[in-house]
Scaffold this motif. Structure first.
Motif, mmCIF file in Angstrom:
data_model
loop_
_atom_site.group_PDB
_atom_site.id
_atom_site.type_symbol
_atom_site.label_atom_id
_atom_site.label_comp_id
_atom_site.label_asym_id
_atom_site.label_seq_id
_atom_site.Cartn_x
_atom_site.Cartn_y
_atom_site.Cartn_z
ATOM 1 N N ARG A 127 0.833 -1.213 0.000
ATOM 2 C CA ARG A 127 0.000 0.000 0.000
ATOM 3 C C ARG A 127 0.861 1.255 0.000
ATOM 4 O O ARG A 127 0.542 2.245 -0.673
ATOM 5 N N GLU A 128 1.965 1.228 0.733
ATOM 6 C CA GLU A 128 2.846 2.394 0.790
ATOM 7 C C GLU A 128 3.503 2.652 -0.567
ATOM 8 O O GLU A 128 3.662 3.804 -0.982
ATOM 9 N N ILE A 129 3.880 1.580 -1.257
ATOM 10 C CA ILE A 129 4.448 1.747 -2.596
ATOM 11 C C ILE A 129 3.427 2.394 -3.518
ATOM 12 O O ILE A 129 3.745 3.327 -4.274
ATOM 13 N N GLN A 130 2.192 1.916 -3.471
ATOM 14 C CA GLN A 130 1.164 2.507 -4.329
ATOM 15 C C GLN A 130 0.927 3.975 -3.976
ATOM 16 O O GLN A 130 0.825 4.825 -4.871
ATOM 17 N N ASP A 131 0.862 4.282 -2.692
ATOM 18 C CA ASP A 131 0.660 5.678 -2.280
ATOM 19 C C ASP A 131 1.795 6.559 -2.786
ATOM 20 O O ASP A 131 1.568 7.674 -3.282
ATOM 21 N N LEU A 132 3.020 6.081 -2.664
ATOM 22 C CA LEU A 132 4.174 6.844 -3.125
ATOM 23 C C LEU A 132 4.093 7.106 -4.631
ATOM 24 O O LEU A 132 4.307 8.234 -5.088
ATOM 25 N N HIS A 133 3.751 6.090 -5.377
ATOM 26 C CA HIS A 133 3.711 6.233 -6.831
ATOM 27 C C HIS A 133 2.576 7.141 -7.291
ATOM 28 O O HIS A 133 2.742 7.926 -8.238
ATOM 29 N N MET A 134 1.428 7.054 -6.621
ATOM 30 C CA MET A 134 0.283 7.846 -7.040
ATOM 31 C C MET A 134 0.347 9.272 -6.498
ATOM 32 O O MET A 134 0.078 10.234 -7.228
ATOM 33 N N ASP A 135 0.712 9.419 -5.240
ATOM 34 C CA ASP A 135 0.641 10.737 -4.589
ATOM 35 C C ASP A 135 1.892 11.575 -4.794
ATOM 36 O O ASP A 135 1.811 12.799 -4.930
ATOM 37 N N ASP A 136 3.059 10.939 -4.820
ATOM 38 C CA ASP A 136 4.308 11.683 -4.942
ATOM 39 C C ASP A 136 4.846 11.728 -6.365
ATOM 40 O O ASP A 136 5.439 12.739 -6.775
ATOM 41 N N ARG A 137 4.648 10.674 -7.116
ATOM 42 C CA ARG A 137 5.225 10.608 -8.456
ATOM 43 C C ARG A 137 4.213 10.883 -9.558
ATOM 44 O O ARG A 137 4.585 10.956 -10.727
ATOM 45 N N GLY A 138 2.971 11.015 -9.187
ATOM 46 C CA GLY A 138 1.965 11.423 -10.149
ATOM 47 C C GLY A 138 1.600 10.387 -11.181
ATOM 48 O O GLY A 138 1.175 10.726 -12.288
ATOM 49 N N TRP A 139 1.733 9.092 -10.834
ATOM 50 C CA TRP A 139 1.345 8.033 -11.745
ATOM 51 C C TRP A 139 -0.081 7.587 -11.442
ATOM 52 O O TRP A 139 -0.593 7.792 -10.330
ATOM 53 N N ALA A 140 -0.703 6.941 -12.393
ATOM 54 C CA ALA A 140 -2.106 6.562 -12.247
ATOM 55 C C ALA A 140 -2.302 5.391 -11.290
ATOM 56 O O ALA A 140 -3.402 5.194 -10.767
ATOM 57 N N ASP A 141 -1.263 4.624 -11.035
ATOM 58 C CA ASP A 141 -1.376 3.429 -10.201
ATOM 59 C C ASP A 141 0.022 3.047 -9.743
ATOM 60 O O ASP A 141 1.014 3.698 -10.097
ATOM 61 N N ILE A 142 0.114 1.982 -8.972
ATOM 62 C CA ILE A 142 1.410 1.432 -8.613
ATOM 63 C C ILE A 142 2.165 1.098 -9.905
ATOM 64 O O ILE A 142 1.576 0.679 -10.899
ATOM 65 N N ALA A 143 3.453 1.301 -9.902
ATOM 66 C CA ALA A 143 4.241 1.160 -11.134
ATOM 67 C C ALA A 143 4.422 -0.289 -11.556
ATOM 68 O O ALA A 143 4.497 -0.583 -12.750
ATOM 69 N N TYR A 144 4.524 -1.201 -10.567
ATOM 70 C CA TYR A 144 4.917 -2.581 -10.827
ATOM 71 C C TYR A 144 3.706 -3.481 -11.049
ATOM 72 O O TYR A 144 2.621 -3.245 -10.523
ATOM 73 N N HIS A 145 3.936 -4.580 -11.729
ATOM 74 C CA HIS A 145 2.870 -5.551 -11.962
ATOM 75 C C HIS A 145 2.743 -6.563 -10.824
ATOM 76 O O HIS A 145 1.657 -7.078 -10.582
ATOM 77 N N PHE A 146 3.843 -6.816 -10.122
ATOM 78 C CA PHE A 146 3.825 -7.765 -9.010
ATOM 79 C C PHE A 146 4.787 -7.313 -7.919
ATOM 80 O O PHE A 146 5.814 -6.688 -8.208
ATOM 81 N N GLY A 147 4.446 -7.650 -6.674
ATOM 82 C CA GLY A 147 5.329 -7.423 -5.544
ATOM 83 C C GLY A 147 5.600 -8.733 -4.828
ATOM 84 O O GLY A 147 4.710 -9.589 -4.724
#
Length: 254
Positions: A127-147
């Motif tokens: 969840r933190e990775i997704q928040d970072l990617h969406m809120d800080d990096r301005g991407w539409a979703d988490i960057a990766y396909h799998f964790g």
């Protein structure tokens, strides 16, 4: 490599030797996860390279257990995100791209990353990775396909039929797998390596991939996936029947 990293590797390889090769190769999702890594490491001994088991020659590789987006509480994609706004077109090449047709005609390469950040548990890290990617990096979703969590649990990230945002200049046709941890400073767990291997073996067969690479092989400005995970990339590639490196990367075949 640090003494800690070398100890962890030896411990992992020690665990690998518990089960016989014959028993392991009867099931791609069983003990073979340990055995294939062991075989790869042994194949580069003083006597020179030897034949390495290749999962792609097996009749079947079952889909590993993967926690769905709903299972870890993923947010919905934001198609108004600053740096991935709207949908892909020739006039909006950085938009959200949903691949059309057979994904085997699109993907060539699996790219391995480390998360750097690690929270109190694996779901919280995802969840933190997704928040970072969406809120800080301005991407539409988490960057990766799998964790791949520290406990070996595998999580669904961005849908496989959607282009990721995990490699600068090489997202189209590459599938992103992130291992949780900062592997410049720590070492991956045995559970991570085994689960990551099973996932990559399955992806290689499912998508008919040809290559595996670490993030830094595409983008030399980063240390990702860290030296202590990079150490395993050759073994992961050989286990899945893939070539190591970026030479197979290309735009979609269709």
């Amino acid at each position: 490599m640090s003494q800690h990293a070398e100890y962890s590797r030896r411990r992992f390889l020690g665990l690998a030797g518990i089960t016989s090769m014959a028993a392991g190769l009867t099931c791609a999702t069983g003990a073979a996860g340990y055995l294939l890594i062991t075989a790869v490491r042994r194949s580069h001994g003083a006597a020179g390279p030897t034949a390495t088991p290749r999962p792609l020659a097996l009749k079947q590789i079952d889909r590993p257990t993967i926690i769905s987006r709903a299972g870890w509480g993923a947010r919905e994609p934001d198609h108004e995100a600053e740096n991935e706004s709207g949908f892909y077109s020739l006039l909006n090449e950085e938009g959200w791209r949903e691949y059309e047709g057979d994904l085997r005609d699109t993907y060539t390469t699996v790219v391995v990353h480390h998360s750097v950040i690690v929270e109190s548990d694996d779901e919280a890290t995802m969840r933190e990775i997704q928040d970072l990617h969406m809120d800080d990096r301005g991407w539409a979703d988490i960057a990766y396909h799998f964790g791949v969590g520290t406990t070996g649990v595998v999580f669904e990230g961005r849908a496989m039929d959607v282009r990721g945002t995990h490699v600068e200049g090489a997202n189209t046709g590459s599938i992103g797998v992130v291992f949780f941890g900062n592997f410049e400073e720590t070492v991956p767990t045995a559970e991570q390596i085994v689960s990551g291997q099973r996932l990559i073996d399955w992806l290689a067969l499912r998508l008919e991939l040809t290559h595996l690479a670490g993030h830094k092989e595409f983008n030399d400005f980063t240390d990702c996936p860290g030296r202590n995970l990079s150490y395993y990339l050759e073994a992961l590639a050989e286990s899945a029947g893939l070539e190591l490196g970026t030479s197979g990367y290309g735009q979609p075949k269709t």
